[in-house]
Design a protein around this motif. Structure first.
Motif, mmCIF file in Angstrom:
data_model
loop_
_atom_site.group_PDB
_atom_site.id
_atom_site.type_symbol
_atom_site.label_atom_id
_atom_site.label_comp_id
_atom_site.label_asym_id
_atom_site.label_seq_id
_atom_site.Cartn_x
_atom_site.Cartn_y
_atom_site.Cartn_z
ATOM 1 N N TYR A 133 0.844 -1.191 0.000
ATOM 2 C CA TYR A 133 0.000 0.000 0.000
ATOM 3 C C TYR A 133 0.877 1.237 0.000
ATOM 4 O O TYR A 133 1.953 1.260 0.584
ATOM 5 C CB TYR A 133 -0.974 -0.009 1.187
ATOM 6 N N GLU A 134 0.412 2.241 -0.711
ATOM 7 C CA GLU A 134 1.148 3.498 -0.861
ATOM 8 C C GLU A 134 0.346 4.618 -0.199
ATOM 9 O O GLU A 134 -0.866 4.731 -0.428
ATOM 10 C CB GLU A 134 1.362 3.817 -2.340
ATOM 11 N N VAL A 135 1.020 5.414 0.587
ATOM 12 C CA VAL A 135 0.379 6.551 1.249
ATOM 13 C C VAL A 135 1.281 7.774 1.080
ATOM 14 O O VAL A 135 2.454 7.663 0.714
ATOM 15 C CB VAL A 135 0.146 6.269 2.759
ATOM 16 N N ASN A 136 0.710 8.922 1.352
ATOM 17 C CA ASN A 136 1.455 10.180 1.278
ATOM 18 C C ASN A 136 1.277 10.916 2.593
ATOM 19 O O ASN A 136 0.408 11.788 2.724
ATOM 20 C CB ASN A 136 0.953 11.026 0.104
ATOM 21 N N PRO A 137 2.099 10.550 3.628
ATOM 22 C CA PRO A 137 1.920 11.178 4.941
ATOM 23 C C PRO A 137 2.093 12.685 4.901
ATOM 24 O O PRO A 137 1.523 13.405 5.721
ATOM 25 C CB PRO A 137 3.004 10.516 5.801
ATOM 26 N N GLY A 138 2.894 13.158 3.947
ATOM 27 C CA GLY A 138 3.095 14.603 3.869
ATOM 28 C C GLY A 138 1.831 15.351 3.506
ATOM 29 O O GLY A 138 1.654 16.520 3.877
ATOM 30 N N ARG A 139 0.953 14.682 2.817
ATOM 31 C CA ARG A 139 -0.310 15.324 2.448
ATOM 32 C C ARG A 139 -1.255 15.393 3.635
ATOM 33 O O ARG A 139 -1.858 16.415 3.903
ATOM 34 C CB ARG A 139 -0.955 14.550 1.294
ATOM 35 N N ASN A 140 -1.350 14.287 4.365
ATOM 36 C CA ASN A 140 -2.220 14.253 5.538
ATOM 37 C C ASN A 140 -1.813 13.046 6.380
ATOM 38 O O ASN A 140 -1.981 11.904 5.944
ATOM 39 C CB ASN A 140 -3.695 14.154 5.126
ATOM 40 N N PHE A 141 -1.265 13.308 7.558
ATOM 41 C CA PHE A 141 -0.789 12.218 8.401
ATOM 42 C C PHE A 141 -1.946 11.363 8.916
ATOM 43 O O PHE A 141 -1.810 10.151 9.077
ATOM 44 C CB PHE A 141 0.006 12.777 9.580
ATOM 45 N N PHE A 142 -3.082 11.989 9.150
ATOM 46 C CA PHE A 142 -4.243 11.233 9.640
ATOM 47 C C PHE A 142 -4.669 10.184 8.617
ATOM 48 O O PHE A 142 -5.021 9.056 8.971
ATOM 49 C CB PHE A 142 -5.392 12.202 9.942
ATOM 50 N N SER A 143 -4.630 10.534 7.348
ATOM 51 C CA SER A 143 -5.014 9.570 6.306
ATOM 52 C C SER A 143 -4.043 8.390 6.296
ATOM 53 O O SER A 143 -4.441 7.248 6.033
ATOM 54 C CB SER A 143 -5.046 10.249 4.943
ATOM 55 N N GLU A 144 -2.774 8.673 6.576
ATOM 56 C CA GLU A 144 -1.802 7.587 6.625
ATOM 57 C C GLU A 144 -2.102 6.642 7.790
ATOM 58 O O GLU A 144 -2.002 5.427 7.660
ATOM 59 C CB GLU A 144 -0.399 8.188 6.766
ATOM 60 N N THR A 145 -2.497 7.207 8.933
ATOM 61 C CA THR A 145 -2.854 6.379 10.085
ATOM 62 C C THR A 145 -4.094 5.535 9.789
ATOM 63 O O THR A 145 -4.141 4.334 10.095
ATOM 64 C CB THR A 145 -3.111 7.270 11.314
ATOM 65 N N ILE A 146 -5.094 6.165 9.182
ATOM 66 C CA ILE A 146 -6.308 5.430 8.812
ATOM 67 C C ILE A 146 -5.964 4.326 7.821
ATOM 68 O O ILE A 146 -6.462 3.195 7.909
ATOM 69 C CB ILE A 146 -7.358 6.392 8.214
ATOM 70 N N GLY A 147 -5.083 4.628 6.838
ATOM 71 C CA GLY A 147 -4.685 3.632 5.845
ATOM 72 C C GLY A 147 -3.973 2.457 6.474
ATOM 73 O O GLY A 147 -4.201 1.303 6.091
ATOM 74 N N ARG A 148 -3.123 2.745 7.460
ATOM 75 C CA ARG A 148 -2.412 1.656 8.122
ATOM 76 C C ARG A 148 -3.388 0.751 8.871
ATOM 77 O O ARG A 148 -3.270 -0.480 8.840
ATOM 78 C CB ARG A 148 -1.372 2.226 9.088
ATOM 79 N N GLN A 149 -4.357 1.372 9.544
ATOM 80 C CA GLN A 149 -5.354 0.571 10.261
ATOM 81 C C GLN A 149 -6.184 -0.268 9.286
ATOM 82 O O GLN A 149 -6.472 -1.440 9.551
ATOM 83 C CB GLN A 149 -6.257 1.487 11.081
ATOM 84 N N ALA A 150 -6.541 0.342 8.149
ATOM 85 C CA ALA A 150 -7.328 -0.404 7.160
ATOM 86 C C ALA A 150 -6.518 -1.561 6.593
ATOM 87 O O ALA A 150 -7.035 -2.671 6.391
ATOM 88 C CB ALA A 150 -7.773 0.536 6.035
ATOM 89 N N THR A 151 -5.236 -1.318 6.340
ATOM 90 C CA THR A 151 -4.381 -2.383 5.809
ATOM 91 C C THR A 151 -4.212 -3.498 6.836
ATOM 92 O O THR A 151 -4.185 -4.683 6.472
ATOM 93 C CB THR A 151 -3.012 -1.808 5.426
ATOM 94 N N THR A 152 -4.101 -3.134 8.084
ATOM 95 C CA THR A 152 -4.015 -4.154 9.132
ATOM 96 C C THR A 152 -5.271 -5.015 9.157
ATOM 97 O O THR A 152 -5.208 -6.248 9.299
ATOM 98 C CB THR A 152 -3.807 -3.488 10.504
ATOM 99 N N HIS A 153 -6.426 -4.356 8.978
ATOM 100 C CA HIS A 153 -7.683 -5.105 8.931
ATOM 101 C C HIS A 153 -7.715 -6.030 7.715
ATOM 102 O O HIS A 153 -8.144 -7.192 7.814
ATOM 103 C CB HIS A 153 -8.852 -4.123 8.892
ATOM 104 N N LEU A 154 -7.250 -5.525 6.571
ATOM 105 C CA LEU A 154 -7.211 -6.355 5.367
ATOM 106 C C LEU A 154 -6.285 -7.552 5.581
ATOM 107 O O LEU A 154 -6.605 -8.680 5.181
ATOM 108 C CB LEU A 154 -6.719 -5.535 4.171
#
Length: 734
Positions: A133-154
């Protein structure tokens, strides 16, 4: 007079409409700040369904234990019914383009080898599945945290699905193992039967080996006796050869004498050299011939005894056949032991050495037995016939000598008879010479054969001893083999029983979908919340409210002319009371407005509304008089210090993250900040999470801050009110 200054303070405030309006507006600063910030963070995790995430499925199906795996497609189907995020199932090109444009906060890629790697679990080098999975923490760190949680669920969902597939495959293999265990149990029974036969055969083999060891001892004794006889025979043959040589020399001399006698027959009548002399010589000759006849008879008897002492041809053939049989038996025994899986390496080595020993002995034994045949042939064909011929010749010579002796008495008258007798004697002398030559040649050949016979007899004796030793070791090894075969038989029986038990257990295994699900997710997490925090806004509300109250106090002290007295201060108490009253009303009003709108306007869930409002009032008063103290005593530097205190409290009060996650400096100053206890008080009022001790401590600290700050302010005003009175009068006069 303290009340006069108080009344004048409020009179000026009410008279100044703009200032009054400003003060009223400042009462709403806390709710404006806290309400806006809290509302913006009210429930971000509840709105993740609007967060766009791209899913690129490049997975290719694979086969695992006969079942098709298409994990990528299964995952996509599950995500289509998942509302945690706004899933977009797109191609790689579109995902890269729109992620770069900022349309997607995250790109989840299911690689082409995803299912293929899942099928390698039983390989020698299994490969892990990789979900990228690819994220852009520089754009929004909260989205990166949400993405990590979603990936963990996946990852959890995929792991569960794969584990179920693995479990099905494992139970399928267990069923196959059950069938295999049944076959193995049958094989173990056959192994036990074979072991029984091996035990029986080994008993017979041990018996034969013991008999072989005994016969080897008999053979060794016989070969030792034979070697002694060969030594004695060698000595006799050497003596015989020496005597035959002497005999041949004597016969040569005899024949020469006979010839000379014939030549001297003419001189028989010579008185000096004739018959008288011949009679005397004939007597001597007759005695010598008799001695030769006696020695020839003894020689003939000795040769016949030697011939009688030699083994018969049938015995030699039987001995050769026995040696050949022993050699073949040793080869068969070595081959049988070498092919046996239960024979020890030492036993195999001993059997091979026995076979090699027999191969080495056999040619020498045959050569030795051939020497016997050569000796027997020489005795039968040459020595004994030659000895008989010699004996016959000597008999004739004796007879002739007797006649010659008688004839010498009548030689003169019987000269013709003498000549005839001499002719006969000469003829017999030729036969005698021929027999003597044959005897000499035979004894020489017999003597030449003796070294081979002696060597063969020695090797046969040595080989017999080695054969006896090897046979004894084989018998001992066979006994040990029998013990091992007995243990094998017992172990095979136990193995068959255990394998059958394992097969029965495996056949009773009938898993269901519930079993697969249990193995895939054996742990069910049950969360017990001691109190209810509905969303992210409730978690941050104590921090934002404390911050808002401090900002409200700071704003009021920045705008309101808090340092300027309404009247020339006649005492420190009157001056303090006038400012205290304004600050008290301002802080209390702002706290009540904040509490009311947060609870009934924004919808903040509060377990204890009264306690909540009380904590808000105490916090507002503590902040108000802290900033007022700094502002009145220090002026602009005091305001700057108040700003620094605001920043420090925002960082160290533990309103957002636990204090334990901060560095040592902030952990050290945390217990000394009023905002720390304000946040504790708000949390206890909202959720009853902190406990009565923390609540009492928080209330005590806030009340203590209010008292201390006011005492310090009162002290300062008491010390400086004369100066402020003169300054006020001077300003009024001008």
């Amino acid at each position: 007079m303290p009340l006069r200054a108080l009344k004048q303070e409020w009179k000026q405030l009410v008279a100044n409409k703009m200032l009054l309006l400003t003060v009223v507006v400042l009462m709403f600063i806390p709710i404006i700040y806290a309400g806006i910030i809290t509302s913006s963070y009210w429930d971000p995790y509840g709105s993740t369904a609007h967060l766009p995430v791209a899913v690129v499925n490049e997975d290719e199906p694979a086969v695992f234990e006969g079942r098709a795996l298409h994990i990528g497609d299964d995952l996509v189907e599950n995500l289509k019914t998942n509302d945690d995020l706004e899933w977009h199932f797109v191609s790689r090109e579109e995902a890269d383009r729109r992620f770069a444009d900022g349309d997607y906060y995250m790109v989840v890629t299911i690689p082409a080898t995803f299912s293929q790697h899942a099928a390698t679990v039983m390989d020698e080098t299994p490969q892990r599945m990789e979900l990228r999975y690819e994220v852009n923490p520089g754009r929004n760190f909260f989205s990166e945290t949400i993405g990590r949680q979603a990936t963990t669920h996946l990852n959890h969902e995929i792991s569960k699905s794969i584990t179920e597939e693995y479990t099905r495959a494992i139970f399928t293999q267990i069923q196959k193992i059950g069938d295999g265990l049944t076959d193995a149990s049958t094989g173990a029974d056959k192994l036990r039967e074979g072991a029984d036969k091996l035990v029986t055969g080994n008993r017979e083999l041990t018996s034969h080996l013991e008999e072989l060891a005994k016969q080897s001892i008999v053979l060794a004794d016989g070969t030792a006796s034979m070697q002694s006889g060969v030594d004695a025979l060698s000595g006799g043959v050497r003596e015989l050869s020496s005597g035959a040589a002497q005999l041949n020399s004597g016969i040569d001399a005899y024949t020469d004498g006979v010839q000379a006698t014939r030549e001297g027959a003419a001189a028989l009548t010579d008185p000096d050299k004739g018959v008288p002399r011949l009679a005397a010589g004939q007597s001597e000759l007759q005695a010598a011939l008799q001695r030769l006849q006696s020695g020839s008879a003894e020689l003939n008897r000795g040769l016949q005894q030697v011939q009688g002492g030699l083994p018969a041809a049938d015995d030699l053939d039987a001995l050769q056949q026995g040696m050949a049989g022993l050699e073949a038996a040793a080869d068969q025994l070595s081959e049988a032991i070498a092919q046996s899986d239960d024979a020890s390496p030492e036993l195999k080595t001993q059997a091979a050495q026995l076979a090699q020993t027999m191969h080495a002995i056999q040619p020498k034994a045959v050569e030795a037995l051939g020497g016997y045949e050569a000796i027997g042939s020489a005795l039968a064909d040459q020595l004994i016939p030659g000895s008989a011929t010699l004996s016959d010749g000597l008999s004739g010579a004796v007879a002739g000598g007797a006649q010659l002796e008688a004839a010498t008495q009548q030689l003169n008258a019987q000269a013709p008879k003498l000549g005839k007798a001499l002719d006969q004697l000469a003829a017999k002398s030729d036969q005698l010479k021929l027999g003597s030559s044959q005897l000499l040649q035979g004894t020489q050949r017999l003597s030449d054969s003796l070294p081979a016979l002696e060597s063969g007899a020695g090797q046969l004796a040595d080989g017999s001893r080695k054969l006896g030793d090897a046979a004894s070791r084989l018998a001992g090894g066979s006994t040990e083999l029998g013990e091992g075969l007995g243990e094998l038989d017992q172990g095979a029986g136990e193995l068959a029983s255990r394998l059958q038990e394992g097969s029965d257990t495996a056949r009773l295994t009938h898993p269901t979908e519930d079993n697969y699900d249990m193995i895939a997710t054996p742990v069910e997490v049950t969360e017990e919340q001691l109190n209810d925090v509905p969303n992210y806004g409730h978690a941050l509300a104590p921090n934002f409210m404390s911050l808002a109250l401090f900002i409200g106090a700071f704003s009021f002290n920045l705008i309101f002319p808090i340092r300027k007295p309404a009247l020339p201060p006649t005492s420190g108490v009157s001056w303090w009371l006038s400012k205290f009253s304004v600050g008290f009303v301002q802080a209390t009003s702002g706290a009540l407005i904040l509490s009311a709108i947060m609870i009934w306007g924004i919808g903040l869930h509060v377990a204890h509304p009264g306690l909540f409002a009380a904590i808000a009032i105490l916090s507002a008063l503590a902040y108000m008089f802290l900033v007022m103290l700094l502002n009145i005593t220090l002026g602009n530097p005091g305001r700057f210090i108040a700003m620094l205190l605001l920043v420090l409290q925002l960082a160290a009060s533990g309103g957002t993250f636990p204090t334990e996650l901060q560095n040592g400096f902030f952990q050290a100053i945390n217990p000394y900040l009023p905002m720390t206890y304000a946040i504790y008080g708000f949390r206890e009022a909202m959720t009853s999470a902190m406990g009565a001790d923390v609540l009492l401590t928080s209330v005590g600290v806030l009340v203590g801050c209010i008292v201390v700050f006011n005492l310090a302010l009162l002290l300062y005003m008491h010390l400086t009110h004369p100066r402020e009175a003169r300054r006020f009068d001077k300003a009024t006069a001008s």
